[in-house]
Design an enzyme around this catalytic site. Structure first.
Site, mmCIF file in Angstrom:
data_model
loop_
_atom_site.group_PDB
_atom_site.id
_atom_site.type_symbol
_atom_site.label_atom_id
_atom_site.label_comp_id
_atom_site.label_asym_id
_atom_site.label_seq_id
_atom_site.Cartn_x
_atom_site.Cartn_y
_atom_site.Cartn_z
ATOM 1 N N LEU A 1 0.909 -1.356 0.130
ATOM 2 C CA LEU A 1 -0.018 0.095 -0.049
ATOM 3 C C LEU A 1 0.734 1.245 -0.054
ATOM 4 C CD1 LEU A 1 -2.706 -0.836 2.535
ATOM 5 C CD2 LEU A 1 -2.343 -1.472 0.008
ATOM 6 N N ALA B 1 -0.664 4.515 -1.375
ATOM 7 C CA ALA B 1 -1.437 5.315 -1.980
ATOM 8 C C ALA B 1 -1.691 6.596 -1.262
ATOM 9 C CB ALA B 1 -2.887 4.991 -2.407
ATOM 10 N N ARG C 1 1.043 13.807 7.744
ATOM 11 C CA ARG C 1 1.742 14.210 8.857
ATOM 12 C C ARG C 1 3.285 14.616 8.355
ATOM 13 N NH1 ARG C 1 -0.268 8.981 11.886
ATOM 14 N NH2 ARG C 1 -0.945 8.282 9.903
ATOM 15 N N LYS D 1 4.910 9.899 0.282
ATOM 16 C CA LYS D 1 5.400 9.814 1.556
ATOM 17 C C LYS D 1 6.535 8.625 1.348
ATOM 18 C CE LYS D 1 3.262 7.350 5.025
ATOM 19 N NZ LYS D 1 2.684 7.531 6.224
ATOM 20 N N GLY E 1 -8.801 4.685 3.091
ATOM 21 C CA GLY E 1 -8.436 3.887 4.220
ATOM 22 C C GLY E 1 -7.599 2.792 3.684
ATOM 23 N N THR E 2 -6.873 2.181 4.535
ATOM 24 C CA THR E 2 -5.832 0.821 3.949
ATOM 25 C C THR E 2 -6.948 -0.385 3.314
ATOM 26 O OG1 THR E 2 -5.791 0.095 6.544
ATOM 27 C CG2 THR E 2 -4.150 1.411 5.584
ATOM 28 N N GLU F 1 -7.580 1.299 16.371
ATOM 29 C CA GLU F 1 -6.709 2.172 15.767
ATOM 30 C C GLU F 1 -6.190 3.082 17.073
ATOM 31 O OE1 GLU F 1 -4.812 2.206 12.906
ATOM 32 O OE2 GLU F 1 -5.482 0.191 13.118
ATOM 33 N N ARG G 1 35.001 15.308 -10.290
ATOM 34 C CA ARG G 1 33.572 15.533 -10.923
ATOM 35 C C ARG G 1 33.561 14.170 -11.779
ATOM 36 N NH1 ARG G 1 33.342 21.120 -13.311
ATOM 37 N NH2 ARG G 1 31.422 20.211 -14.170
ATOM 38 N N TYR H 1 36.764 25.405 -22.724
ATOM 39 C CA TYR H 1 35.302 25.762 -22.781
ATOM 40 C C TYR H 1 35.460 27.447 -23.763
ATOM 41 C CZ TYR H 1 30.441 26.936 -22.315
ATOM 42 O OH TYR H 1 29.270 27.313 -22.393
HETATM 43 C C1 UD1 Z 1 -1.680 1.545 10.059
HETATM 44 C C2 UD1 Z 1 -2.430 0.534 10.689
HETATM 45 C C3 UD1 Z 1 -2.111 0.399 12.226
HETATM 46 C C4 UD1 Z 1 -0.599 -0.076 12.283
HETATM 47 C C5 UD1 Z 1 0.532 0.961 11.537
HETATM 48 C C6 UD1 Z 1 1.506 0.282 11.394
HETATM 49 C C7 UD1 Z 1 -4.536 0.630 9.476
HETATM 50 C C8 UD1 Z 1 -6.136 1.122 9.479
HETATM 51 N N1 UD1 Z 1 -3.820 0.994 10.495
HETATM 52 O O1 UD1 Z 1 -1.725 2.832 10.839
HETATM 53 O O2 UD1 Z 1 -2.874 -0.634 12.928
HETATM 54 O O3 UD1 Z 1 -0.107 -0.201 13.554
HETATM 55 O O4 UD1 Z 1 -0.059 1.035 10.124
HETATM 56 O O5 UD1 Z 1 2.663 1.161 10.943
HETATM 57 O O6 UD1 Z 1 -4.073 -0.041 8.667
HETATM 58 N N2 UD1 Z 1 -2.656 3.747 2.282
HETATM 59 C C9 UD1 Z 1 -3.160 3.782 1.146
HETATM 60 N N3 UD1 Z 1 -4.385 4.204 1.272
HETATM 61 C C10 UD1 Z 1 -5.229 4.873 2.022
HETATM 62 C C11 UD1 Z 1 -4.665 4.745 3.331
HETATM 63 C C12 UD1 Z 1 -3.217 4.587 3.534
HETATM 64 O O7 UD1 Z 1 -2.514 3.169 0.193
HETATM 65 O O8 UD1 Z 1 -6.383 5.114 1.924
HETATM 66 C C13 UD1 Z 1 -1.481 3.444 2.641
HETATM 67 C C14 UD1 Z 1 -0.189 4.449 3.153
HETATM 68 O O9 UD1 Z 1 0.170 5.165 1.841
HETATM 69 C C15 UD1 Z 1 0.788 3.891 3.847
HETATM 70 C C16 UD1 Z 1 0.039 2.654 4.571
HETATM 71 O O10 UD1 Z 1 -1.077 2.583 3.829
HETATM 72 O O11 UD1 Z 1 1.873 3.373 3.238
HETATM 73 C C17 UD1 Z 1 -0.565 2.921 5.913
HETATM 74 O O12 UD1 Z 1 -1.405 3.685 6.240
HETATM 75 P P1 UD1 Z 1 -0.945 4.804 7.380
HETATM 76 O O13 UD1 Z 1 -2.058 6.151 7.015
HETATM 77 O O14 UD1 Z 1 0.408 5.172 7.518
HETATM 78 O O15 UD1 Z 1 -1.578 4.150 8.487
HETATM 79 P P2 UD1 Z 1 -1.088 3.929 10.032
HETATM 80 O O16 UD1 Z 1 -1.957 5.247 10.845
HETATM 81 O O17 UD1 Z 1 0.404 4.165 10.028
HETATM 82 CA CA CA Z 2 1.982 4.376 8.768
#
Ligand code: UD1
Ligand code: CA
Length: 450
Positions: A9, A11, A16, A23, A78-79, A153, A331, A385
């Site tokens: 993942l 996206a 933060r 990121k 969301g994830t 969470e 260089r 040059y």
């Molecule tokens: C997430 C977990 C948390 C865990 C932590 C570990 C969930 C809901 N929470 O929290 O339980 O302890 O990681 O590091 O999964 N992403 C997407 N699409 C989205 C949202 C996120 O691709 O819509 C990707 C982000 O780019 C990232 C990853 O998912 O690489 C995790 O997302 P992030 O928002 O960092 O989750 P955490 O709050 O860290």
């Molecule tokens: Ca994270």
């Protein structure tokens, strides 16, 4: 071995981080986080990893050269929603490994432990967990009678749950069909209004699937990056790991806390590295070298017993027993021979220098080719040059270039020749000759009285 698919993942916006860059494209030890994650999975399956992209999708895709497939998550809900975007990629059979692109310290060994635990215990979902003194920010693992119940969470925890120290690392192995089923049942009834992947575990538990947690003690491997402060900490963790490996292999680091070496760099034994040295990219350094403070070396090949002091070297090659610096600037595309000396305030660019040649101080050599046993006097400049084009200077073996000479390119200085100090050379110089190209000195007597 069951068929294994991998989903990463990547996206999310990484709010933060407060950055214009995605990121997962922030670098840790000189390399984008997502590329570290890809390194960890490249040997574990023959299936192409699927990367879910969204925020800055084009930038992320462009950085990845490995053979992967991309799925776009149009809106970052969301994830769980992110994994749902990749549903067409998920086969009905086999296992699915899910990783987050913001955990760059993950290793192949740790992933293999998770996969083995999943198989050995015949589980439908296995989540890797860890215990942290400060679990803030991570999803908490809620257990009842020591059995997994759910993940909560950070933003949804009760005061009591907040105290739990066992957390979700964000690395899971799912049975593919169970994953598909649970994704279809997700909702976003939580404080972030997101579809949490973490909720799929509770859903599956309630449908009589077997959920397991694998507690891992390699906590650093799962370190997740959400902020710049965490990015800096991850950098430290990774550099420590790289430095330890180098020291174990026989490299001396005078102060490992202040030595910055990228992951792919190779260094031979008995090389000594002083504080504040930066070694980047695919640099390869031989044995018995001494690299003194404030040296930066990027993508170079440095052979054995080379000394470098306070210098910058980019995309170049240095042969054995050569001394560079202090304050030299090598260089790109330079190729410097054995037992040569490139001294203080010397700049070398796109230049080949033969064995035993000395350029001791204050010179510029650009687009040049120097033979062996040459002495380049202080203040020599290759005038390469004309404002539009670059031209080449050739200096052949055993020549002696006097101090403060200009060699106006294109020009060739043949073997065994001499250039008088202060000359501006515009024409080729023949073998064994002495070239003097400066005005003759006149002394006007009694000038002071006038
Ligand atoms: C997430 C977990 C948390 C865990 C932590 C570990 C969930 C809901 N929470 O929290 O339980 O302890 O990681 O590091 O999964 N992403 C997407 N699409 C989205 C949202 C996120 O691709 O819509 C990707 C982000 O780019 C990232 C990853 O998912 O690489 C995790 O997302 P992030 O928002 O960092 O989750 P955490 O709050 O860290
Ligand atoms: Ca994270």
């Amino acid at each position: 071995m069951v068929d294994l698919q991998v989903i990463i993942l990547a996206a999310g916006e990484g709010t933060r981080m407060k950055s214009d860059t995605a990121k997962v494209l922030h670098k840790v030890a000189g390399k984008e986080m997502i590329l570290h994650v890809l390194d960890a999975v490249k040997n574990i399956t023959n299936n192409k990893p699927c990367i879910v992209v969204g925020h800055n999708a084009d930038d992320v895709c462009n950085k990845i050269n490995d053979d992967v497939c991309f799925v776009k998550q149009e809106e970052q809900l969301g994830t769980g929603h992110a994994v749902l975007s990749a549903i067409d990629y998920i086969k009905d059979e086999g296992n699915v490994l899910i990783l987050y692109g913001d955990t760059p310290l993950i290793t192949e060994e740790t992933i293999n432990l998770l996969l083995k635990y999943h198989d050995d215990n015949k589980l439908d979902v296995t989540v890797a967990t860890m215990i942290l003194d400060n679990p803030f920010g991570y999803g908490r693992i809620i257990k009842e009678d020591n059995k997994f119940k759910k993940i909560v969470e950070q933003k949804d925890t009760t005061e009591e749950e907040n105290l739990i120290k066992e957390v979700n690392t964000g690395i899971y192995c799912f049975n593919a069909s169970a994953l598909k089923l649970s994704l279809s049942k997700l909702n976003n009834n939580n404080n972030q209004n997101e579809y949490y992947l973490t909720d799929t575990l509770e859903i599956l538990l309630n449908n009589n699937y077997k959920i397991g947690t694998m507690l891992s003690y390699c906590c650093n491997d799962f370190y997740g990056i959400n902020s710049r402060e965490q990015l800096a900490h991850a950098e430290k963790l990774m550099r420590n790991k790289i430095n330890k490996k180098l020291m174990d292999s026989g490299v001396t680091l005078i102060d490992p806390e202040h030595t910055y070496i990228d992951q792919e760099v190779q260094i031979g034994k008995d090389t000594i590295i002083y504080p504040n040295v930066i070694i980047e990219g695919k640099t390869v350094i031989g044995k018995g070298c001494v690299l003194r403070s404030n040296t930066r070396i990027s993508n170079c090949i440095i052979k054995d017993y080379v000394n470098i002091d306070n210098s910058v070297l980019l995309d170049s090659k240095i042969d054995e027993k050569t001394n560079i610096g202090p304050f030299a600037y090598i260089r790109p595309n330079s190729d410097i021979g054995k037992n040569t000396k490139i001294g203080d305030f010397v700049e070398v660019k796109n230049t080949k220098i033969g064995n035993n040649t000395k350029v001791a101080h204050l010179s510029y050599l650009g687009d040049s080719e120097l033979g062996e046993n040459i002495n380049i006097g202080c203040g020599t400049v290759t005038v390469n040059y004309d404002g539009k084009n670059k031209f080449k200077t050739i200096i052949k073996d055993n020549s002696f270039i006097g101090c403060n000479s200009n060699l106006v390119a294109p020009v060739t200085i043949e073997e065994n020749s001499y250039i008088a100090a202060g000359s501006t050379i515009t024409e080729n110089v023949e073998k064994n000759a002495l070239a003097i190209a400066r005005a003759r000195q006149i002394n006007k007597l009694n000038w002071h009285k006038k």
